[in-house]
Enzyme design. Structure first.
Site, PDB file in Angstrom:
ATOM      1  N   ASP A   1       5.744  -6.480 -41.768  1.00 48.43           N
ATOM      2  CA  ASP A   1       5.675  -7.411 -40.639  1.00 48.43           C
ATOM      3  C   ASP A   1       7.103  -7.791 -40.272  1.00 48.43           C
ATOM      4  O   ASP A   1       8.050  -7.209 -40.816  1.00 48.43           O
ATOM      5  CB  ASP A   1       4.845  -8.655 -41.073  1.00 48.43           C
ATOM      6  CG  ASP A   1       4.111  -9.301 -39.907  1.00 48.43           C
ATOM      7  OD1 ASP A   1       4.740  -9.461 -38.839  1.00 48.43           O
ATOM      8  OD2 ASP A   1       2.937  -9.660 -40.060  1.00 48.43           O
ATOM      9  N   ILE A   2       7.276  -8.785 -39.415  1.00 48.32           N
ATOM     10  CA  ILE A   2       8.647  -9.188 -39.084  1.00 48.32           C
ATOM     11  C   ILE A   2       9.276  -9.836 -40.327  1.00 48.32           C
ATOM     12  O   ILE A   2       8.561 -10.376 -41.181  1.00 48.32           O
ATOM     13  CB  ILE A   2       8.700 -10.135 -37.854  1.00 48.32           C
ATOM     14  CG1 ILE A   2       7.904 -11.410 -38.108  1.00 48.32           C
ATOM     15  CG2 ILE A   2       8.202  -9.419 -36.614  1.00 48.32           C
ATOM     16  CD1 ILE A   2       8.113 -12.490 -37.035  1.00 48.32           C
ATOM     17  N   PRO A   3      10.619  -9.768 -40.427  1.00 46.67           N
ATOM     18  CA  PRO A   3      11.266 -10.237 -41.662  1.00 46.67           C
ATOM     19  C   PRO A   3      10.869 -11.652 -42.085  1.00 46.67           C
ATOM     20  O   PRO A   3      10.578 -11.879 -43.271  1.00 46.67           O
ATOM     21  CB  PRO A   3      12.759 -10.147 -41.312  1.00 46.67           C
ATOM     22  CG  PRO A   3      12.832  -9.017 -40.342  1.00 46.67           C
ATOM     23  CD  PRO A   3      11.587  -9.115 -39.508  1.00 46.67           C
TER      24      PRO A   3
ATOM     25  N   ASP B   1      -0.869  -5.837 -54.686  1.00 50.14           N
ATOM     26  CA  ASP B   1      -0.563  -4.678 -53.830  1.00 50.14           C
ATOM     27  C   ASP B   1      -1.036  -4.952 -52.404  1.00 50.14           C
ATOM     28  O   ASP B   1      -2.044  -4.429 -51.957  1.00 50.14           O
ATOM     29  CB  ASP B   1      -1.270  -3.448 -54.437  1.00 50.14           C
ATOM     30  CG  ASP B   1      -1.120  -2.189 -53.608  1.00 50.14           C
ATOM     31  OD1 ASP B   1      -0.142  -2.076 -52.843  1.00 50.14           O
ATOM     32  OD2 ASP B   1      -1.992  -1.302 -53.738  1.00 50.14           O
ATOM     33  N   LEU B   2      -0.282  -5.820 -51.695  1.00 49.21           N
ATOM     34  CA  LEU B   2      -0.681  -6.127 -50.312  1.00 49.21           C
ATOM     35  C   LEU B   2       0.210  -5.399 -49.304  1.00 49.21           C
ATOM     36  O   LEU B   2       0.000  -5.504 -48.094  1.00 49.21           O
ATOM     37  CB  LEU B   2      -0.679  -7.646 -50.075  1.00 49.21           C
ATOM     38  CG  LEU B   2      -1.723  -8.407 -50.909  1.00 49.21           C
ATOM     39  CD1 LEU B   2      -1.689  -9.902 -50.610  1.00 49.21           C
ATOM     40  CD2 LEU B   2      -3.143  -7.877 -50.685  1.00 49.21           C
ATOM     41  N   LYS B   3       1.198  -4.674 -49.792  1.00 56.50           N
ATOM     42  CA  LYS B   3       2.038  -3.811 -48.942  1.00 56.50           C
ATOM     43  C   LYS B   3       2.433  -4.511 -47.650  1.00 56.50           C
ATOM     44  O   LYS B   3       2.102  -4.061 -46.551  1.00 56.50           O
ATOM     45  CB  LYS B   3       1.315  -2.501 -48.601  1.00 56.50           C
ATOM     46  CG  LYS B   3       0.885  -1.673 -49.786  1.00 56.50           C
ATOM     47  CD  LYS B   3       0.286  -0.348 -49.323  1.00 56.50           C
ATOM     48  CE  LYS B   3      -0.308   0.443 -50.452  1.00 56.50           C
ATOM     49  NZ  LYS B   3      -1.563  -0.082 -51.003  1.00 56.50           N
ATOM     50  N   TYR B   4       3.180  -5.606 -47.781  1.00 53.76           N
ATOM     51  CA  TYR B   4       3.566  -6.357 -46.579  1.00 53.76           C
ATOM     52  C   TYR B   4       4.396  -5.487 -45.631  1.00 53.76           C
ATOM     53  O   TYR B   4       5.287  -4.745 -46.050  1.00 53.76           O
ATOM     54  CB  TYR B   4       4.369  -7.605 -46.962  1.00 53.76           C
ATOM     55  CG  TYR B   4       3.593  -8.594 -47.794  1.00 53.76           C
ATOM     56  CD1 TYR B   4       2.395  -9.148 -47.346  1.00 53.76           C
ATOM     57  CD2 TYR B   4       4.072  -8.988 -49.043  1.00 53.76           C
ATOM     58  CE1 TYR B   4       1.702 -10.066 -48.118  1.00 53.76           C
ATOM     59  CE2 TYR B   4       3.374  -9.915 -49.813  1.00 53.76           C
ATOM     60  CZ  TYR B   4       2.186 -10.436 -49.345  1.00 53.76           C
ATOM     61  OH  TYR B   4       1.508 -11.346 -50.117  1.00 53.76           O
TER      62      TYR B   4
ATOM     63  N   LYS C   1      -4.294  -4.231 -60.874  1.00 54.06           N
ATOM     64  CA  LYS C   1      -3.752  -4.188 -59.512  1.00 54.06           C
ATOM     65  C   LYS C   1      -4.777  -4.789 -58.566  1.00 54.06           C
ATOM     66  O   LYS C   1      -5.907  -4.320 -58.483  1.00 54.06           O
ATOM     67  CB  LYS C   1      -3.413  -2.754 -59.090  1.00 54.06           C
ATOM     68  CG  LYS C   1      -2.675  -2.727 -57.751  1.00 54.06           C
ATOM     69  CD  LYS C   1      -2.300  -1.336 -57.335  1.00 54.06           C
ATOM     70  CE  LYS C   1      -3.439  -0.595 -56.674  1.00 54.06           C
ATOM     71  NZ  LYS C   1      -3.855  -1.147 -55.362  1.00 54.06           N
TER      72      LYS C   1
ATOM     73  N   ARG D   1      -4.911  11.592 -61.032  1.00 55.36           N
ATOM     74  CA  ARG D   1      -6.244  12.170 -61.220  1.00 55.36           C
ATOM     75  C   ARG D   1      -6.284  12.938 -62.538  1.00 55.36           C
ATOM     76  O   ARG D   1      -5.292  13.535 -62.932  1.00 55.36           O
ATOM     77  CB  ARG D   1      -6.597  13.117 -60.050  1.00 55.36           C
ATOM     78  CG  ARG D   1      -6.863  12.377 -58.740  1.00 55.36           C
ATOM     79  CD  ARG D   1      -8.072  11.471 -58.865  1.00 55.36           C
ATOM     80  NE  ARG D   1      -8.389  10.705 -57.672  1.00 55.36           N
ATOM     81  CZ  ARG D   1      -7.931   9.480 -57.403  1.00 55.36           C
ATOM     82  NH1 ARG D   1      -7.091   8.885 -58.225  1.00 55.36           N
ATOM     83  NH2 ARG D   1      -8.318   8.833 -56.319  1.00 55.36           N
TER      84      ARG D   1
ATOM     85  N   ASP E   1     -10.474  -1.980 -56.864  1.00 53.80           N
ATOM     86  CA  ASP E   1     -10.773  -1.985 -55.427  1.00 53.80           C
ATOM     87  C   ASP E   1     -12.259  -2.261 -55.236  1.00 53.80           C
ATOM     88  O   ASP E   1     -13.085  -1.338 -55.158  1.00 53.80           O
ATOM     89  CB  ASP E   1     -10.334  -0.651 -54.800  1.00 53.80           C
ATOM     90  CG  ASP E   1      -8.818  -0.509 -54.807  1.00 53.80           C
ATOM     91  OD1 ASP E   1      -8.121  -1.512 -54.554  1.00 53.80           O
ATOM     92  OD2 ASP E   1      -8.323   0.596 -55.085  1.00 53.80           O
TER      93      ASP E   1
ATOM     94  N   GLY F   1      -7.138   4.014 -60.119  1.00 51.53           N
ATOM     95  CA  GLY F   1      -8.317   3.283 -59.684  1.00 51.53           C
ATOM     96  C   GLY F   1      -9.594   4.011 -60.032  1.00 51.53           C
ATOM     97  O   GLY F   1     -10.080   3.961 -61.171  1.00 51.53           O
ATOM     98  N   ARG F   2     -10.119   4.738 -59.049  1.00 49.93           N
ATOM     99  CA  ARG F   2     -11.452   5.332 -59.178  1.00 49.93           C
ATOM    100  C   ARG F   2     -11.706   6.192 -60.419  1.00 49.93           C
ATOM    101  O   ARG F   2     -12.824   6.143 -60.949  1.00 49.93           O
ATOM    102  CB  ARG F   2     -11.790   6.096 -57.887  1.00 49.93           C
ATOM    103  CG  ARG F   2     -12.084   5.144 -56.743  1.00 49.93           C
ATOM    104  CD  ARG F   2     -11.989   5.811 -55.398  1.00 49.93           C
ATOM    105  NE  ARG F   2     -10.607   6.098 -55.045  1.00 49.93           N
ATOM    106  CZ  ARG F   2     -10.212   6.609 -53.891  1.00 49.93           C
ATOM    107  NH1 ARG F   2     -11.119   6.906 -52.971  1.00 49.93           N
ATOM    108  NH2 ARG F   2      -8.937   6.823 -53.635  1.00 49.93           N
TER     109      ARG F   2
ATOM    110  N   GLN G   1      -6.920  10.998 -51.773  1.00 52.50           N
ATOM    111  CA  GLN G   1      -5.513  11.179 -52.129  1.00 52.50           C
ATOM    112  C   GLN G   1      -5.098  12.626 -51.851  1.00 52.50           C
ATOM    113  O   GLN G   1      -5.915  13.534 -51.959  1.00 52.50           O
ATOM    114  CB  GLN G   1      -5.309  10.872 -53.625  1.00 52.50           C
ATOM    115  CG  GLN G   1      -5.631   9.447 -54.012  1.00 52.50           C
ATOM    116  CD  GLN G   1      -4.534   8.454 -53.609  1.00 52.50           C
ATOM    117  OE1 GLN G   1      -3.621   8.783 -52.836  1.00 52.50           O
ATOM    118  NE2 GLN G   1      -4.637   7.252 -54.113  1.00 52.50           N
TER     119      GLN G   1
ATOM    120  N   THR H   1       0.386   8.008 -50.891  1.00 45.10           N
ATOM    121  CA  THR H   1       0.023   9.270 -51.551  1.00 45.10           C
ATOM    122  C   THR H   1      -1.171   9.939 -50.869  1.00 45.10           C
ATOM    123  O   THR H   1      -1.515  11.080 -51.168  1.00 45.10           O
ATOM    124  CB  THR H   1      -0.293   9.025 -53.041  1.00 45.10           C
ATOM    125  OG1 THR H   1      -1.069   7.830 -53.157  1.00 45.10           O
ATOM    126  CG2 THR H   1       0.966   8.885 -53.841  1.00 45.10           C
TER     127      THR H   1
END
Ligand code: C5P
Length: 231
Positions: free
Chosen positions: A66-68, A61-64, A34, A181, A12, A210-211, A190, A120
């Site tokens: 939106d409309i189908p 990891d764009l976590k779409y 990721k 963690r 990130d 990540g961190r 988190q 999370t």
């Protein structure tokens, strides 16, 4: 289906040089990368190509959500990039997830398509705040069921959520768990966290970290420690 590592490191970052520096410290035979909203927004698809040239598997990891039709087309384009995993928000509903699956199936690359249940970083008070009256476990169960019915390959959830869902999923269903963690005292933003070994014990298939690694003084040493802990 593609073979994927048990560990994906969340890079990130919005500075391409910093991101590349971090990635080059990591071993592609042990972990995947990721790419989330920050890195992708700053660097675009070129960074994915660069990471793949370094032999890493990529989780986009764009976590779409939106409309189908929009999600279907975005999933098709993402699949064509050759990423190994991509995701949508289960909160987008079954029609959206079925469309996402259609988009992925249109490409020949066969990435895993998974659904985020509840972030999370959210707990029951956050759930209430956005108008959900279900208990957190029930909500995760509902969203996971919807992802299973949409023929998705897995869900993103906290390690603690896995036990509620495990009995109703196909054998090779993926449980991808962020919120990892090394100690319970270092949560950042988190809320539903677990240590690497707890997550594996609870049934996690893939850990997202990540961190704890990217902000460590010695990311390689922390990665080694985690690998020892889970292998
Ligand atoms: O730094 P940290 O280990 O908290 O990073 C977790 C990563 O996983 C972040 O990139 C975040 O966007 C992602 N993620 C998450 N919770 C989810 C889904 C994805 O933390 N439910």
């Amino acid at each position: 289906m593609n073979v994927i590592p048990k560990l994906f490191i969340a890079i990130d970052q919005n500075n391409i040089n910093e991101a590349k520096k971090l990635i080059q410290m990591l071993p592609p035979e042990i972990c995947g990368i990721k790419v989330g909203k920050e890195l992708f927004t700053a660097c675009g698809p070129e960074i994915i190509e660069w990471i793949q040239k370094k032999e890493f598997k990529v989780f986009l990891d764009l976590k779409y959500h939106d409309i189908p039709n929009t999600v279907k087309n975005a999933c098709f384009v993402a699949s064509k990039m050759g990423v190994s995993i991509l995701n949508v928000h289960a909160l987008g509903g079954k029609d959206m997830m079925l469309a996402a699956k259609e988009g992925v199936d249109k490409s020949t690359n066969n990435p895993y398509l998974i659904a985020v249940t509840l972030l999370t970083s959210m707990d029951s008070s956050n759930l209430k705040e956005i108008g959900f009256t279900s208990k957190i476990n029930d909500q995760i169960l509902k969203l996971s069921k919807s992802a299973i019915d949409s023929k998705l390959d897995g869900v993103v959830c906290s390690a603690q959520d896995i036990k509620n869902v495990k009995s109703m999923v196909p054998k090779d269903f993926l449980f991808v768990t962020p919120g990892i963690r090394l100690t319970s005292s270092s949560k950042d933003d988190q809320k539903r966290i677990s240590t690497p070994s707890e997550a594996i014990e609870m049934g996690s298939s893939i850990l997202v970290i990540g961190r704890p690694i990217t902000e460590a003084k010695n990311p390689e040493a922390v990665l080694k420690k985690i690998m020892n802990e889970i292998s």
